[in-house]
Design a protein around this motif. Structure first.
Motif, PDB file in Angstrom:
ATOM      1  N   ILE A  21     -48.016 -90.204  15.659  1.00  0.00           N
ATOM      2  CA  ILE A  21     -47.526 -91.548  16.000  1.00  0.00           C
ATOM      3  C   ILE A  21     -46.724 -92.145  14.839  1.00  0.00           C
ATOM      4  O   ILE A  21     -45.660 -92.735  15.034  1.00  0.00           O
ATOM      5  CB  ILE A  21     -48.707 -92.481  16.404  1.00  0.00           C
ATOM      6  N   VAL A 245     -53.809 -91.519  23.307  1.00  0.00           N
ATOM      7  CA  VAL A 245     -53.229 -92.873  23.333  1.00  0.00           C
ATOM      8  C   VAL A 245     -53.143 -93.251  24.808  1.00  0.00           C
ATOM      9  O   VAL A 245     -52.270 -92.760  25.531  1.00  0.00           O
ATOM     10  CB  VAL A 245     -51.835 -92.901  22.669  1.00  0.00           C
ATOM     11  N   TRP A 254     -43.147 -90.699  28.343  1.00  0.00           N
ATOM     12  CA  TRP A 254     -43.444 -90.562  26.905  1.00  0.00           C
ATOM     13  C   TRP A 254     -43.139 -89.168  26.370  1.00  0.00           C
ATOM     14  O   TRP A 254     -43.565 -88.808  25.285  1.00  0.00           O
ATOM     15  CB  TRP A 254     -44.897 -90.952  26.612  1.00  0.00           C
ATOM     16  N   GLU A 263     -46.276-101.300  20.566  1.00  0.00           N
ATOM     17  CA  GLU A 263     -46.913-100.081  21.087  1.00  0.00           C
ATOM     18  C   GLU A 263     -47.503 -99.249  19.950  1.00  0.00           C
ATOM     19  O   GLU A 263     -48.572 -98.645  20.074  1.00  0.00           O
ATOM     20  CB  GLU A 263     -45.881 -99.255  21.871  1.00  0.00           C
ATOM     21  N   TYR A 264     -46.773 -99.209  18.863  1.00  0.00           N
ATOM     22  CA  TYR A 264     -47.250 -98.471  17.685  1.00  0.00           C
ATOM     23  C   TYR A 264     -48.590 -99.042  17.220  1.00  0.00           C
ATOM     24  O   TYR A 264     -49.560 -98.295  17.007  1.00  0.00           O
ATOM     25  CB  TYR A 264     -46.205 -98.565  16.569  1.00  0.00           C
ATOM     26  N   ALA A 267     -51.361 -98.143  19.604  1.00  0.00           N
ATOM     27  CA  ALA A 267     -51.719 -96.717  19.519  1.00  0.00           C
ATOM     28  C   ALA A 267     -52.569 -96.446  18.280  1.00  0.00           C
ATOM     29  O   ALA A 267     -53.613 -95.782  18.364  1.00  0.00           O
ATOM     30  CB  ALA A 267     -50.452 -95.862  19.478  1.00  0.00           C
ATOM     31  N   GLU A 270     -56.087 -97.829  18.649  1.00  0.00           N
ATOM     32  CA  GLU A 270     -56.920 -97.006  19.524  1.00  0.00           C
ATOM     33  C   GLU A 270     -57.383 -95.730  18.814  1.00  0.00           C
ATOM     34  O   GLU A 270     -58.545 -95.332  18.899  1.00  0.00           O
ATOM     35  CB  GLU A 270     -56.137 -96.658  20.806  1.00  0.00           C
TER      36      GLU A 270
END
Lengths: 278, 310
Positions: A21, A245, A254, A263-264, A267, A270
């Motif tokens: 990521i 993710v 994706w 979003e980063y 992710a 999580e």
């Protein structure tokens, strides 16, 4: 050093995912979906299975890994950095000008990359060449090759399968990242691949089916593969594109897209949570 | 020039491979179901453990060769030029040239001199395709002794090589002793005539030499330049010829787009601009016929070269 503890391997796999990521976010491009789907398999290979030494990346008798689905380079780089082939900080330079971490893996630029790949369908042929050479040299190397399921729509894959079988390459272990998605959608619908298992069986392979995210099963399947004599093995690993993710999971969208800042953060949050759980 | 005992360069290749195999155990040979035509069968019979027939699967063959080379093997890969440079182009590009792997692609049956098989089998674009690839050395040999020299010499280069070979039997131009002075990247000047330089490669070198003799009788003195290495090309020799002779004529069994004529023009347009007269296939596909007939038909034989001076 070999890592045998399952929780420890799961933790490494999550760290590898965080690396993926980070790379794709910093590059603002790259392929997170198919990288996340092979994180567990790569972790087991590099930390538990392969006969390798990160201090001797060119040892002629090392096992080899050919990432035929070269667009999953973020996963390979993340594993190699975690293993100590190069400084983890370099992951920040992925895909940037001046970096050795090219969009697709370059064997002449990155220690630990055994074959230059990126154009789909070509890595298995190179792996067959390596497996034949290892037998000729009596080097005893195992050759691992990771294919995408969309990738096997390429005709060259089946040419290579024929050669692997004809040459009784029991030192070749192919792993199919069967996440069932390619850029334009579901693998069955886009290319019409049906009965993958039967196809490989008819090409003379030892076919093993597993859950590609269960560390225990992955270790077991490689052990079984090593015991097979006289024919090549393919491990059909059922995987989830974007695994780990939640908002990326099972979404073709994706395949080749970088997360934005929001979003980063989601992710990473999580993945960090999973890290604590483990 | 010995026009009595003609040899096809594919034949010279097959014999040279056997000799090379005796002296270097890292040599492995791959073929795609054409070993009787490419002459790799000679090596195959002698060293069956180092010969891999992949079947009719040229793309796979290039990849296998790439993999073998990463283990220190020196693969010599053979098939017809149209299936090597053509069908497997992108495999050569991405799995061999880009990673700079030590693979020798020895492609036979190049050009219209394939003959009767016709256009589908007559590769006329391979020089253009291969010289456009970074890291690739491109060679095209003109006779028996030169081919045998080249087959051994390229084993000493650590990197990819494309060697263009032909089916048609051609005269012997050089003897063994002369090849000792050959160097990859250095052209060979035959004669000192200043009326024109005929720059040729492969099968057209012998035709140029025939033309040179005919022209001499008419009081026209030309020199012939044998360019066995198209990349890296011998810039110095080409510039020297442009300065010393009145005309530059290139002649090749290849499309005039992308081949020897283009390579020569690339040098001269930058370094010493002069007119370059390009003889070759005028951007058309070939057709069936006997090799000699086709050379006449497409005007790349000695008569066509002589006619340039009328």
């Amino acid at each position: 050093m070999k890592v045998t503890n399952i929780e420890a391997l799961e933790k490494i796999a999550t760290e590898v995912r965080i690396g993926i990521i980070e790379e794709v976010y910093n590059a603002k491009s790259g392929h997170p979906g198919g990288s996340l789907s092979i994180a567990d398999i790569l972790t087991v290979l590099y930390f538990n299975q392969m006969n390798i030494d990160e201090k001797k990346p060119n040892d002629p008798n090392r096992d080899r890994l050919v990432l035929s689905k070269g667009h999953a380079s973020p996963a390979l780089y993340s594993v190699l950095a975690r293993k100590g082939y190069f400084d983890k900080e370099l992951l920040q330079t992925f895909r940037k000008i001046g970096s050795n971490l090219q969009g697709h893996p370059d064997m002449n630029k990155v220690p630990g990359v055994d074959m230059t790949t990126g154009s789909l369908g070509q890595g298995l042929s190179a792996s067959v060449g390596m497996a034949i050479a290892s037998k000729m040299n009596k080097a005893g190397c195992k050759i691992y090759c990771i294919l995408g399921d969309g990738e096997i729509e390429e005709g060259q894959i089946w040419e290579a399968c024929m050669a692997a079988s004809k040459n009784n390459l029991d030192n070749l272990c192919v792993i199919l990242d069967n996440n069932n998605l390619q850029i334009d959608g579901e693998v069955e619908k886009v290319g019409g691949l049906n009965n993958i298992t039967e196809k490989f069986l008819s090409f003379g392979f030892n076919v093993l089916n597993i859950n590609g995210h269960d560390i225990n099963s992955i270790i077991d399947v490689f052990t079984t593969a090593k015991q097979t004599k006289g024919k090549p093995t393919i491990i059909i690993a059922k995987t989830i594109k974007g695994k780990g993710v939640s908002f990326m999971e099972n979404k073709a969208d994706w395949h080749g897209k970088a997360p934005n800042e929001e979003e980063y953060n989601l992710a990473i949050e999580e993945l960090n949570k999973s890290l604590l759980k483990e | 020039m010995d026009c009595e005992n003609k040899v096809a360069t594919r034949e010279s290749y097959g014999k040279a491979l056997e000799k090379l195999g005796e002296n270097n155990e890292n040599i492995v040979v791959l073929d795609a179901d054409l070993s009787t035509a490419t002459k790799t069968e000679i090596f195959a019979k002698r060293f069956p453990d180092r010969f891999i027939n992949v079947g009719i699967a040229e793309q796979n063959m290039m990849g296998i060769a790439a993999g073998l080379s990463t283990f220190g093997k020196i693969p010599y890969v053979s098939t017809f030029a149209v299936f090597a440079a053509g069908r497997a182009y992108e495999q050569i590009r991405n799995s061999i040239a880009y990673p700079k792997l030590n693979v020798k692609i020895c492609a036979t049956h190049a050009g219209i001199t394939v003959g009767e098989d016709g256009a589908t089998h007559q590769m006329l674009e391979d020089i253009g395709l291969m010289r456009g690839l970074p890291n690739m050395t491109v060679m095209s040999t003109s006779d028996d002794a030169q081919t045998r020299w080249a087959v051994e010499e390229i084993s000493k280069i650590n990197g990819p090589v494309y060697l263009r070979l032909c089916r048609m039997k051609t005269p012997k131009i050089y003897n063994e002793k002369e090849t000792e002075k050959f160097e990859i990247g250095k052209g060979i000047q035959i004669g000192k005539g200043t009326d024109a330089s005929i720059i040729a490669t492969g099968v057209t070198v012998a035709e140029s030499l025939k033309a040179k003799e005919i022209l001499k009788e008419q009081g026209i003195n030309v020199r012939v330049i044998d360019i066995h290495t198209i990349k890296p090309i011998d810039k110095d020799l080409i510039i020297k010829c442009a300065k010393e002779t009145k005309r530059i004529i290139t002649v090749e069994d290849h499309n005039i787009i992308g081949g020897l004529g283009t390579a020569v023009s690339d040098v001269l347009s930058e370094e010493y601009p002069v007119k370059v007269e390009k003889m070759g296939l005028p951007d058309v596909f070939g057709r069936s016929g006997k090799a000699e007939e086709l050379m006449r038909y497409f005007k790349i034989d000695s008569t066509a070269i002589v006619n340039k001076f009328i």
